[in-house]
Design a protein around this motif. Structure first.
Motif, PDB file in Angstrom:
ATOM      1  N   TYR B  32     -38.672 -26.546  24.426  1.00 40.47           N
ATOM      2  CA  TYR B  32     -38.282 -25.149  24.574  1.00 40.47           C
ATOM      3  C   TYR B  32     -36.888 -24.963  23.987  1.00 40.47           C
ATOM      4  O   TYR B  32     -35.999 -25.786  24.181  1.00 40.47           O
ATOM      5  CB  TYR B  32     -38.288 -24.744  26.061  1.00 40.47           C
ATOM      6  CG  TYR B  32     -39.661 -24.797  26.661  1.00 40.47           C
ATOM      7  CD1 TYR B  32     -40.143 -25.975  27.224  1.00 40.47           C
ATOM      8  CD2 TYR B  32     -40.482 -23.678  26.651  1.00 40.47           C
ATOM      9  CE1 TYR B  32     -41.412 -26.040  27.758  1.00 40.47           C
ATOM     10  CE2 TYR B  32     -41.753 -23.733  27.195  1.00 40.47           C
ATOM     11  CZ  TYR B  32     -42.212 -24.918  27.746  1.00 40.47           C
ATOM     12  OH  TYR B  32     -43.464 -24.965  28.265  1.00 40.47           O
ATOM     13  N   MET B  34     -33.743 -22.169  23.129  1.00 43.11           N
ATOM     14  CA  MET B  34     -33.137 -20.891  23.493  1.00 43.11           C
ATOM     15  C   MET B  34     -31.855 -20.654  22.711  1.00 43.11           C
ATOM     16  O   MET B  34     -31.184 -21.607  22.295  1.00 43.11           O
ATOM     17  CB  MET B  34     -32.772 -20.903  24.984  1.00 43.11           C
ATOM     18  CG  MET B  34     -33.909 -20.664  25.966  1.00 43.11           C
ATOM     19  SD  MET B  34     -35.117 -22.014  26.021  1.00 43.11           S
ATOM     20  CE  MET B  34     -34.124 -23.345  26.693  1.00 43.11           C
ATOM     21  N   TYR B  49     -35.932 -16.936  23.183  1.00 42.43           N
ATOM     22  CA  TYR B  49     -36.437 -18.275  23.441  1.00 42.43           C
ATOM     23  C   TYR B  49     -37.743 -18.446  22.688  1.00 42.43           C
ATOM     24  O   TYR B  49     -38.452 -17.478  22.393  1.00 42.43           O
ATOM     25  CB  TYR B  49     -36.651 -18.525  24.939  1.00 42.43           C
ATOM     26  CG  TYR B  49     -37.767 -17.726  25.555  1.00 42.43           C
ATOM     27  CD1 TYR B  49     -37.515 -16.507  26.169  1.00 42.43           C
ATOM     28  CD2 TYR B  49     -39.078 -18.208  25.537  1.00 42.43           C
ATOM     29  CE1 TYR B  49     -38.539 -15.776  26.741  1.00 42.43           C
ATOM     30  CE2 TYR B  49     -40.113 -17.478  26.109  1.00 42.43           C
ATOM     31  CZ  TYR B  49     -39.832 -16.259  26.714  1.00 42.43           C
ATOM     32  OH  TYR B  49     -40.837 -15.531  27.279  1.00 42.43           O
ATOM     33  N   TYR B  51     -41.019 -21.656  21.965  1.00 40.89           N
ATOM     34  CA  TYR B  51     -41.506 -23.011  22.262  1.00 40.89           C
ATOM     35  C   TYR B  51     -42.485 -23.501  21.212  1.00 40.89           C
ATOM     36  O   TYR B  51     -43.306 -24.345  21.475  1.00 40.89           O
ATOM     37  CB  TYR B  51     -42.137 -23.094  23.655  1.00 40.89           C
ATOM     38  CG  TYR B  51     -43.021 -21.937  24.023  1.00 40.89           C
ATOM     39  CD1 TYR B  51     -44.342 -21.878  23.609  1.00 40.89           C
ATOM     40  CD2 TYR B  51     -42.510 -20.901  24.796  1.00 40.89           C
ATOM     41  CE1 TYR B  51     -45.132 -20.809  23.957  1.00 40.89           C
ATOM     42  CE2 TYR B  51     -43.297 -19.827  25.149  1.00 40.89           C
ATOM     43  CZ  TYR B  51     -44.618 -19.782  24.730  1.00 40.89           C
ATOM     44  OH  TYR B  51     -45.397 -18.717  25.072  1.00 40.89           O
ATOM     45  N   SER B  95     -40.712 -26.751  31.060  1.00 42.27           N
ATOM     46  CA  SER B  95     -40.502 -25.361  31.496  1.00 42.27           C
ATOM     47  C   SER B  95     -39.687 -25.260  32.780  1.00 42.27           C
ATOM     48  O   SER B  95     -39.432 -24.165  33.262  1.00 42.27           O
ATOM     49  CB  SER B  95     -41.847 -24.672  31.684  1.00 42.27           C
ATOM     50  OG  SER B  95     -42.589 -25.320  32.706  1.00 42.27           O
ATOM     51  N   TRP B  96     -39.260 -26.405  33.341  1.00 45.62           N
ATOM     52  CA  TRP B  96     -38.471 -26.359  34.575  1.00 45.62           C
ATOM     53  C   TRP B  96     -37.052 -25.859  34.328  1.00 45.62           C
ATOM     54  O   TRP B  96     -36.422 -25.351  35.227  1.00 45.62           O
ATOM     55  CB  TRP B  96     -38.417 -27.740  35.228  1.00 45.62           C
ATOM     56  CG  TRP B  96     -39.652 -28.078  35.986  1.00 45.62           C
ATOM     57  CD1 TRP B  96     -40.585 -29.017  35.655  1.00 45.62           C
ATOM     58  CD2 TRP B  96     -40.102 -27.499  37.212  1.00 45.62           C
ATOM     59  NE1 TRP B  96     -41.572 -29.058  36.602  1.00 45.62           N
ATOM     60  CE2 TRP B  96     -41.307 -28.143  37.568  1.00 45.62           C
ATOM     61  CE3 TRP B  96     -39.593 -26.494  38.049  1.00 45.62           C
ATOM     62  CZ2 TRP B  96     -42.018 -27.811  38.722  1.00 45.62           C
ATOM     63  CZ3 TRP B  96     -40.296 -26.170  39.196  1.00 45.62           C
ATOM     64  CH2 TRP B  96     -41.498 -26.833  39.512  1.00 45.62           C
ATOM     65  N   GLY B  97     -36.544 -26.077  33.111  1.00 43.65           N
ATOM     66  CA  GLY B  97     -35.289 -25.429  32.787  1.00 43.65           C
ATOM     67  C   GLY B  97     -34.026 -26.229  32.906  1.00 43.65           C
ATOM     68  O   GLY B  97     -32.955 -25.652  33.086  1.00 43.65           O
ATOM     69  N   LYS B  98     -34.089 -27.546  32.800  1.00 44.79           N
ATOM     70  CA  LYS B  98     -32.868 -28.339  32.747  1.00 44.79           C
ATOM     71  C   LYS B  98     -32.324 -28.214  31.320  1.00 44.79           C
ATOM     72  O   LYS B  98     -32.635 -29.020  30.448  1.00 44.79           O
ATOM     73  CB  LYS B  98     -33.173 -29.795  33.078  1.00 44.79           C
ATOM     74  CG  LYS B  98     -31.950 -30.709  33.046  1.00 44.79           C
ATOM     75  CD  LYS B  98     -32.349 -32.131  33.393  1.00 44.79           C
ATOM     76  CE  LYS B  98     -31.158 -33.076  33.290  1.00 44.79           C
ATOM     77  NZ  LYS B  98     -31.562 -34.466  33.636  1.00 44.79           N
ATOM     78  N   LEU B  99     -31.534 -27.170  31.105  1.00 43.61           N
ATOM     79  CA  LEU B  99     -31.092 -26.864  29.754  1.00 43.61           C
ATOM     80  C   LEU B  99     -30.005 -27.818  29.282  1.00 43.61           C
ATOM     81  O   LEU B  99     -29.106 -28.185  30.035  1.00 43.61           O
ATOM     82  CB  LEU B  99     -30.552 -25.432  29.686  1.00 43.61           C
ATOM     83  CG  LEU B  99     -31.510 -24.315  30.069  1.00 43.61           C
ATOM     84  CD1 LEU B  99     -30.851 -22.961  29.861  1.00 43.61           C
ATOM     85  CD2 LEU B  99     -32.806 -24.409  29.308  1.00 43.61           C
TER      86      LEU B  99
END
Lengths: 113, 111
Positions: B32, B34, B49, B51, B95-99
């Motif tokens: 992903y 962004m 964003y 993917y 998709s959990w979002g640990k950017l």
């Protein structure tokens, strides 16, 4: 609709003191994240809550940092005792259904003297 | 080696020009991608964003992802002085979002 809010906007403390940062996510957002940016470095992930549970706390630097999200609403991040290297900007973000649409708060600028 | 590399700039362009920003990443597990915009003393604001490889357009903004080269880009057409900000790329393995953020590129659009 109110965005993510953080309090305080700025905190100046002395080494060894305790500081608690607060984050209020967007209403209805189950996911809450903490990040920080120290001087000259990238924004780094600290941890992720899903409702009141810690989904991922792999970014927490050490046990001087304690994050809580009681009731799955607002979250606090406590630093005890604070060290000089903890200075930086602490961001909170929230998202509803997934992790790639995160909305960030304005940050808390922490200065440890 | 950093997970995400981004030139910090500053990048100065005249009003109306196309702004071209890019990041490279090292781990092919990232799925992903962004782009955030950050004004001084504010929090990052999500711009776009995606993917998948290819282009995604939103108004004056186009995001481009090339997974084979591990290269992502953001183009801003018809740049305005109000576009002056720091632009951050961010990537996540799921998709959990640990950017994971790049360093951010400071963009200055001059009238």
């Amino acid at each position: 609709e109110a965005g993510v809010t953080q309090f305080p906007s700025h905190s100046v403390i002395e080494k060894g003191q305790t500081v608690t940062l607060r984050c209020d996510p967007i209403s209805g957002h189950d996911n809450l994240y903490w990040y920080r940016r120290v001087m000259g470095k990238e924004i780094k992930f600290l941890l992720h809550f899903v409702k009141e549970s810690k989904q991922d706390e792999s970014g927490m630097p050490n046990n001087r940092f304690l994050a809580e999200r009681t009731g799955g609403t607002y979250s606090t991040l406590k630093v005890q005792p604070a060290e000089l290297e903890d200075s930086g900007v602490y961001f909170c973000a929230s998202s509803q259904d997934n992790g790639f649409e995160q909305f960030f708060g304005p940050g808390t600028r922490l200065t440890v003297l | 080696q950093k997970e995400v590399e981004q030139d910090p700039g500053p990048l100065s362009v005249p009003e109306g020009a196309i702004v071209s920003l890019n990041c490279t990443y090292s781990n092919s597990a990232f799925q992903y991608f962004m782009w955030y915009r950050q004004y001084s003393r504010k929090g990052p604001e999500l711009l776009m964003y995606t993917y998948s490889s290819g282009n995604k357009e939103d108004g004056r903004f186009t995001a481009q992802v090339d997974k084979s080269s591990k290269y992502i880009s953001l183009f801003i057409r018809d740049s305005q002085p109000s576009d002056s900000a720091t632009y951050l790329c961010a990537i996540s393995p799921d998709s959990w979002g640990k950017l994971q953020f790049g360093a951010g590129t400071q963009v200055v659009v001059t009238p």
